[in-house]
Write a protein that holds these residues in place. Structure first.
Motif, mmCIF file in Angstrom:
data_model
loop_
_atom_site.group_PDB
_atom_site.id
_atom_site.type_symbol
_atom_site.label_atom_id
_atom_site.label_comp_id
_atom_site.label_asym_id
_atom_site.label_seq_id
_atom_site.Cartn_x
_atom_site.Cartn_y
_atom_site.Cartn_z
ATOM 1 N N PHE A 1 27.013 28.617 -75.145
ATOM 2 C CA PHE A 1 28.129 27.721 -75.475
ATOM 3 C C PHE A 1 29.060 27.830 -74.282
ATOM 4 N N LEU A 2 29.122 26.806 -73.420
ATOM 5 C CA LEU A 2 29.809 26.888 -72.136
ATOM 6 C C LEU A 2 31.177 26.243 -72.177
ATOM 7 N N LEU A 3 32.120 26.876 -71.487
ATOM 8 C CA LEU A 3 33.457 26.316 -71.306
ATOM 9 C C LEU A 3 33.718 26.221 -69.807
ATOM 10 N N TRP A 4 34.054 25.041 -69.318
ATOM 11 C CA TRP A 4 34.379 24.867 -67.892
ATOM 12 C C TRP A 4 35.828 24.451 -67.787
ATOM 13 N N SER A 5 36.549 24.989 -66.810
ATOM 14 C CA SER A 5 37.934 24.546 -66.642
ATOM 15 C C SER A 5 38.279 24.260 -65.204
ATOM 16 N N LEU A 6 39.182 23.341 -65.009
ATOM 17 C CA LEU A 6 39.656 22.937 -63.689
ATOM 18 C C LEU A 6 41.152 23.157 -63.616
ATOM 19 N N PHE A 7 41.582 23.914 -62.580
ATOM 20 C CA PHE A 7 43.015 24.104 -62.379
ATOM 21 C C PHE A 7 43.495 23.207 -61.249
ATOM 22 N N SER B 1 46.754 21.975 -58.612
ATOM 23 C CA SER B 1 47.725 22.715 -57.809
ATOM 24 C C SER B 1 48.956 23.086 -58.621
ATOM 25 N N ALA B 2 49.226 22.359 -59.702
ATOM 26 C CA ALA B 2 50.366 22.663 -60.566
ATOM 27 C C ALA B 2 49.987 23.672 -61.644
ATOM 28 N N HIS B 3 48.757 24.162 -61.594
ATOM 29 C CA HIS B 3 48.245 25.163 -62.532
ATOM 30 C C HIS B 3 48.064 24.637 -63.945
ATOM 31 N N ALA B 4 48.089 23.325 -64.130
ATOM 32 C CA ALA B 4 47.630 22.784 -65.399
ATOM 33 C C ALA B 4 46.109 22.915 -65.386
ATOM 34 N N ALA B 5 45.480 22.942 -66.533
ATOM 35 C CA ALA B 5 44.045 23.152 -66.580
ATOM 36 C C ALA B 5 43.362 22.084 -67.406
ATOM 37 N N THR B 6 42.187 21.699 -66.973
ATOM 38 C CA THR B 6 41.311 20.847 -67.751
ATOM 39 C C THR B 6 40.051 21.646 -68.047
ATOM 40 N N PHE B 7 39.788 21.908 -69.325
ATOM 41 C CA PHE B 7 38.606 22.652 -69.725
ATOM 42 C C PHE B 7 37.526 21.681 -70.174
ATOM 43 N N GLU B 8 36.359 21.818 -69.645
ATOM 44 C CA GLU B 8 35.192 21.091 -70.121
ATOM 45 C C GLU B 8 34.382 22.076 -70.951
ATOM 46 N N GLY C 1 45.151 23.187 -78.775
ATOM 47 C CA GLY C 1 44.104 22.210 -78.497
ATOM 48 C C GLY C 1 43.451 21.577 -79.693
ATOM 49 N N GLY C 2 43.269 22.335 -80.788
ATOM 50 C CA GLY C 2 42.672 21.745 -81.981
ATOM 51 C C GLY C 2 41.228 22.150 -82.155
ATOM 52 N N GLY C 3 40.344 21.169 -82.323
ATOM 53 C CA GLY C 3 38.948 21.471 -82.563
ATOM 54 C C GLY C 3 38.076 20.243 -82.451
ATOM 55 N N ARG C 4 36.776 20.486 -82.287
ATOM 56 C CA ARG C 4 35.837 19.383 -82.125
ATOM 57 C C ARG C 4 34.435 19.850 -82.495
ATOM 58 N N TRP D 1 33.407 18.701 -74.635
ATOM 59 C CA TRP D 1 34.751 18.304 -75.052
ATOM 60 C C TRP D 1 35.694 18.639 -73.904
ATOM 61 N N THR D 2 36.482 17.675 -73.444
ATOM 62 C CA THR D 2 37.447 17.891 -72.372
ATOM 63 C C THR D 2 38.810 18.174 -72.980
ATOM 64 N N LEU D 3 39.412 19.283 -72.564
ATOM 65 C CA LEU D 3 40.692 19.729 -73.121
ATOM 66 C C LEU D 3 41.684 19.939 -71.989
ATOM 67 N N ASN D 4 42.805 19.209 -72.015
ATOM 68 C CA ASN D 4 43.855 19.350 -71.014
ATOM 69 C C ASN D 4 44.936 20.297 -71.530
ATOM 70 N N VAL D 5 45.327 21.256 -70.701
ATOM 71 C CA VAL D 5 46.291 22.280 -71.096
ATOM 72 C C VAL D 5 47.457 22.279 -70.116
ATOM 73 N N ALA D 6 48.672 22.393 -70.630
ATOM 74 C CA ALA D 6 49.874 22.344 -69.799
ATOM 75 C C ALA D 6 50.034 23.594 -68.941
ATOM 76 N N ALA D 7 50.673 23.436 -67.798
ATOM 77 C CA ALA D 7 51.019 24.587 -66.956
ATOM 78 C C ALA D 7 51.922 25.531 -67.744
#
Length: 202
Positions: free
Chosen positions: A13-19, A21-28, A44-47, A55-61
């Protein structure tokens, strides 16, 4: 920019995230297990994720004390109410809080000490499915992948076994010996049994 990723065990079960430059993150968040996983995140909730779905999840800095985990054997109605065998969060698909143990945890905090981001895999709430967490790119070279692919459920001592997972001893016994909330604590017999499996999760 930098990238992070996580994963869960042999069926992954894989989680990928992208940070950014503002350190906000997008998790795939990708389910590479051969079975359905109900991904959960706080915030974030659930899916529901069938095998190979993501599932793409955007997280605030500045987000901290955050968790992502997988729930198993869930059954939700059309309004998003129901239950999961492991990782349930209040009987709802869209989690508002943390999951009920046992559940393997991916934890992270953004923009913390020295403006750094931190991430780990934790078994503080026990283990239910294997996980991997890694940056897809790390400009400093210091962010390395971590994974927990050991068959902890298969090796779980009888007192800690539960449907779909393996409890942390503190969850079961609730004593100082296992919870270690005050003063120094030494290894226990259960620690020695689990040590070989947990060491493969580092």
């Amino acid at each position: 920019m930098g990238y992070l990723s996580m994963a869960f065990g042999l069926p992954l079960f894989l989680l990928w995230s992208l940070f950014s430059s503002a350190h906000a993150a997008t998790f795939e968040i990708r389910n590479n297990c051969p079975y359905t996983v109900w991904a959960a995140a706080s915030p974030g909730g659930g899916r529901r994720l069938n095998s190979k779905q993501q599932w793409t999840l955007n997280v605030a800095a500045g987000t901290k004390m955050a968790r992502i985990w997988g729930r198993t054997k869930c059954n939700f109605d059309a309004s998003g109410r129901g239950r999961c065998e492991t990782g349930d969060c209040g009987g709802v698909l869209q989690c508002k809080g943390w999951g009920v143990p046992p559940n393997t945890l991916a934890e992270y905090a953004l923009n913390q000490f020295g403006n750094l981001d931190f991430f780990d895999i934790s078994l503080v709430d026990g283990f239910n499915i294997p996980m991997d967490f890694r940056p897809t790119r790390s400009p400093s070279g210091k962010c390395r992948p971590i994974s927990c692919t050991a068959n902890i459920n298969g090796q779980c001592p009888n007192p800690l076994r539960t449907a779909g997972g393996c409890h942390n001893p503190c969850t079961v016994f609730k004593t100082q010996e296992y919870c270690c909330t005050q003063g120094p604590c030494g290894p226990t017999k259960l620690f020695e049994i689990l040590q070989g499996e947990v060491s493969r999760c580092l």
